[in-house]
Design an enzyme around this catalytic site. Structure first.
Site, mmCIF file in Angstrom:
data_model
loop_
_atom_site.group_PDB
_atom_site.id
_atom_site.type_symbol
_atom_site.label_atom_id
_atom_site.label_comp_id
_atom_site.label_asym_id
_atom_site.label_seq_id
_atom_site.Cartn_x
_atom_site.Cartn_y
_atom_site.Cartn_z
ATOM 1 N N LEU A 18 7.254 5.261 -6.937
ATOM 2 C CA LEU A 18 6.132 5.463 -7.846
ATOM 3 C C LEU A 18 4.942 4.539 -7.579
ATOM 4 O O LEU A 18 4.020 4.468 -8.388
ATOM 5 C CB LEU A 18 6.602 5.327 -9.299
ATOM 6 C CG LEU A 18 7.707 6.322 -9.690
ATOM 7 C CD1 LEU A 18 8.186 6.057 -11.107
ATOM 8 C CD2 LEU A 18 7.250 7.757 -9.512
ATOM 9 N N HIS A 21 1.468 3.368 -5.828
ATOM 10 C CA HIS A 21 0.272 4.017 -5.292
ATOM 11 C C HIS A 21 -0.027 3.489 -3.891
ATOM 12 O O HIS A 21 0.159 2.298 -3.630
ATOM 13 C CB HIS A 21 -0.943 3.706 -6.176
ATOM 14 C CG HIS A 21 -0.868 4.325 -7.525
ATOM 15 N ND1 HIS A 21 -0.177 3.745 -8.569
ATOM 16 C CD2 HIS A 21 -1.388 5.477 -8.007
ATOM 17 C CE1 HIS A 21 -0.285 4.512 -9.638
ATOM 18 N NE2 HIS A 21 -1.008 5.566 -9.336
ATOM 19 N N ASP A 49 18.319 -9.787 10.433
ATOM 20 C CA ASP A 49 18.580 -8.897 11.562
ATOM 21 C C ASP A 49 18.499 -9.636 12.897
ATOM 22 O O ASP A 49 19.308 -9.407 13.786
ATOM 23 C CB ASP A 49 17.595 -7.730 11.562
ATOM 24 C CG ASP A 49 17.803 -6.819 12.754
ATOM 25 O OD1 ASP A 49 18.929 -6.286 12.906
ATOM 26 O OD2 ASP A 49 16.861 -6.656 13.549
#
Length: 163
Positions: free
Chosen positions: A78, A80, A131
């Protein structure tokens, strides 16, 4: 939740919706977030010495955090899409953890805030560190990701309490 506040991402029936910012004025908004990744002392030494197999851990994590802030709207349903004016990611080694402290500051001139962009930058920077050195330290912990400050918008300034 404070009295009189509502969840802005829910409509009257309780369904998730994107907030309409059409009528909100574009103002300068900033947000700062922080987090840390705790690791073995030997892993921190490896990062400091630049000897990780995958390359420059801090530089890569910084770049990943910046890129993630710019793509937050693709990750958080949700949010923008925003034309960010500044994203800064700082990564500092800390022997006391041991590990890395990561902070991000995001700025925009727009109708909605950039808290999620700052939090996303920190989160992805931490994940990138994990990672890059997981082959030598799978026990690393990502901790303490939080918003520490925001300015601008209708709700004004926010400063997180010290921890």
């Amino acid at each position: 939740m404070q009295p009189g506040t509502t969840l802005t991402h829910l409509d009257t029936s309780g369904a998730a919706n994107m907030v309409d910012v059409t009528d909100k004025p574009a103002t300068e908004r900033t947000a700062r977030a922080e987090g840390r990744i705790v690791m073995e002392p030997a892993t921190l030494a490896l990062i400091r010495e630049g000897d990780a197999k995958k390359g420059d851990v801090i530089g890569t994590a910084r770049l990943a955090g910046i890129m993630a802030a710019k793509r937050t709207h693709e990750l958080i349903p949700l949010c923008h899409p925003l034309l960010l004016s500044k994203v800064r990611v700082e990564i500092e080694p800390d022997d006391a953890l041991p590990g890395l402290r990561i902070a991000a500051e995001v700025r925009v001139q727009g109708p909605t805030g950039v808290e999620m962009e700052a939090l996303t930058a920190v989160s992805v920077a931490c994940l990138t560190v994990y990672d890059m050195v997981k082959a030598v330290d799978r026990g690393m912990r990502i901790e303490g990701i939080r918003l520490i400050a925001k300015d601008g918008g209708r709700s004004g300034a926010y400063r997180a309490p010290a921890v």
